[in-house]
Design a protein around this motif. Structure first.
Motif, PDB file in Angstrom:
ATOM      1  N   PHE A 223      -9.333   7.643  -5.438  1.00 33.82           N
ATOM      2  CA  PHE A 223      -9.374   9.072  -5.112  1.00 33.82           C
ATOM      3  C   PHE A 223     -10.437   9.223  -4.024  1.00 33.82           C
ATOM      4  N   GLY A 224      -9.968   9.386  -2.790  1.00 32.69           N
ATOM      5  CA  GLY A 224     -10.864   9.283  -1.650  1.00 32.69           C
ATOM      6  C   GLY A 224     -11.995  10.291  -1.629  1.00 32.69           C
ATOM      7  N   GLU A 225     -11.658  11.584  -1.687  1.00 31.74           N
ATOM      8  CA  GLU A 225     -12.683  12.615  -1.592  1.00 31.74           C
ATOM      9  C   GLU A 225     -13.636  12.583  -2.778  1.00 31.74           C
TER      10      GLU A 225
ATOM     11  N   ALA B  40      -6.144  16.115  -3.046  1.00 33.38           N
ATOM     12  CA  ALA B  40      -6.791  14.797  -3.120  1.00 33.38           C
ATOM     13  C   ALA B  40      -5.956  13.755  -2.401  1.00 33.38           C
ATOM     14  N   THR B  41      -6.631  12.880  -1.692  1.00 30.70           N
ATOM     15  CA  THR B  41      -5.983  11.710  -1.110  1.00 30.70           C
ATOM     16  C   THR B  41      -6.078  10.568  -2.116  1.00 30.70           C
ATOM     17  N   ILE B  42      -4.920  10.041  -2.505  1.00 32.03           N
ATOM     18  CA  ILE B  42      -4.860   8.994  -3.528  1.00 32.03           C
ATOM     19  C   ILE B  42      -4.299   7.743  -2.884  1.00 32.03           C
ATOM     20  N   GLY B  43      -5.123   6.726  -2.765  1.00 29.21           N
ATOM     21  CA  GLY B  43      -4.700   5.477  -2.148  1.00 29.21           C
ATOM     22  C   GLY B  43      -4.347   4.433  -3.181  1.00 29.21           C
TER      23      GLY B  43
ATOM     24  N   GLU C  39       0.833  -1.200   0.000  1.00 27.89           N
ATOM     25  CA  GLU C  39       0.000   0.000   0.000  1.00 27.89           C
ATOM     26  C   GLU C  39       0.866   1.248   0.000  1.00 27.89           C
ATOM     27  N   HIS C  40       0.303   2.308  -0.554  1.00 24.31           N
ATOM     28  CA  HIS C  40       1.003   3.593  -0.610  1.00 24.31           C
ATOM     29  C   HIS C  40      -0.052   4.682  -0.699  1.00 24.31           C
ATOM     30  N   SER C  41       0.259   5.862  -0.191  1.00 25.08           N
ATOM     31  CA  SER C  41      -0.705   6.964  -0.220  1.00 25.08           C
ATOM     32  C   SER C  41      -0.019   8.231  -0.697  1.00 25.08           C
ATOM     33  N   LEU C  42      -0.754   9.009  -1.494  1.00 22.33           N
ATOM     34  CA  LEU C  42      -0.276  10.297  -1.991  1.00 22.33           C
ATOM     35  C   LEU C  42      -1.282  11.375  -1.612  1.00 22.33           C
ATOM     36  N   LYS C  43      -0.791  12.576  -1.395  1.00 24.52           N
ATOM     37  CA  LYS C  43      -1.658  13.734  -1.175  1.00 24.52           C
ATOM     38  C   LYS C  43      -1.240  14.794  -2.180  1.00 24.52           C
TER      39      LYS C  43
END
Length: 323
Positions: free
Chosen positions: A203-205, A183-186, A175-179
């Motif tokens: 894309f969380g939001e 946008a929060t990108i999982g 797993e990895h996450s970007l902001k």
């Protein structure tokens, strides 16, 4: 798995819809599946040739996210002050069309590219997108496969390594996450499914899911046994996608119409399960692969999903290999 067999494929019907709606070869005559895939060095070259001339269609979704259709896998684009973030880059031959489509989305530079898996129709733009400014992110197996010669037996094709600039520079295991751009990108790895390098991108939001090639909308999927894929893995990935979505989620499939939803995804999952069960039952009865193909276990789904290079016979052989 060999793609030779008794069924003929019409060149006139050898649709390349995965590289653009309506793109197809229009030569005359009939070929066996092996001949069709071998012509012009195979399906891979036909996809590349089609991508070179197919126009890109842009579908604007929500929260500054769009999807580009027409170059290999469907490409998601997030725009904003942190620069353009691409999920997959399509086929390198489409560079002029992709460049124009991206420019039409605004002047933000290209800064990030996420590969959902290693296949050429999602990654052969890596080199020029990196040169344009993109940092490339992927699951660690994608970097491994793009760094070495890869042979996909079912395409009868050897893929050469990408240059160092086209190989992902940032990788993760699970797993990895970007902001980026607010946008929060999982990013999350699937268990082996289409390949053993597949990831989902959420894309969380915005409540948008890009499934990569674990979901093909309206067509039969390819399963790459050469790099860890399986029919059971595809079903498991579909279950994971369903669990991660609601009726309001916009789902971007790897191929097929690029704007989908949970109901269509469930229909895809149920199709996989039904065909797997039918093929497994026939195989348990001692039927040969060709006998199972002749029994047409996909018949209930062919009218909708069978008009593609992954035709009913080819998909049946893929399922047979995995049960």
């Amino acid at each position: 798995m060999s793609i030779s067999g008794e069924r003929s494929v019409s060149r006139r019907n050898f649709c390349l819809c995965c590289v653009g709606a309506g793109a197809y070869t229009a030569t005359a005559g009939w070929l066996t599946p092996r001949e069709a895939f071998a012509e012009a060095r195979g399906l891979v070259s036909l996809f590349k040739d089609s991508a070179a001339v197919t126009q890109i269609t842009t579908h604007k979704l929500r929260d500054n996210i769009s999807v580009l259709e027409g170059s290999g896998g469907n490409i998601a684009v997030l725009t904003g002050t942190d620069g353009k973030v691409l999920i997959d880059g399509g086929i390198g031959a489409s560079r002029p069309q992709i460049t124009k489509a991206l420019a039409d989305l605004g002047a933000d530079p290209i800064t990030h590219l996420v590969n959902t898996h290693w296949h050429f129709d999602h990654t052969s733009s890596n080199e020029w997108l990196h040169a344009a400014g993109a940092k490339i992110i992927a699951q660690e197996n994608t970097r491994k496969y793009l760094s070495e010669v890869q042979r996909v037996e079912d395409w009868d094709y050897n893929f050469l390594p990408l240059s160092p600039g086209g190989v992902p520079s940032e990788v993760f295991a699970a797993e990895h996450s970007l902001k980026l751009n607010g946008a929060t990108i999982g990013l999350k790895r699937y268990t082996p499914a289409h390949t053993d390098s597949d990831i989902s991108v959420i894309f969380g939001e915005a409540d948008i899911l890009h499934t990569g090639d674990t979901y093909w909308n309206g067509i039969y999927p390819f399963i790459d046994y050469s790099t860890g894929g399986s029919i059971d893995g595809m079903i498991a990935a579909s279950d994971a996608n369903l669990a991660a979505t609601t009726n309001t989620t916009i789902i971007i499939p790897g191929h097929g119409h690029p704007v989908s939803n949970k109901a269509e995804l469930k229909e895809f999952r149920d199709m996989l399960v039904a065909i797997r069960e039918s093929v497994a039952k026939l195989k348990q009865q001692g039927r040969s692969r060709d006998e199972i193909v002749a029994a047409k276990p996909t018949a209930a789904f062919d009218a909708k999903r069978g008009n593609f290079p992954i035709d009913p016979g080819f998909f049946t052989r893929l399922v047979y290999e995995g049960v």
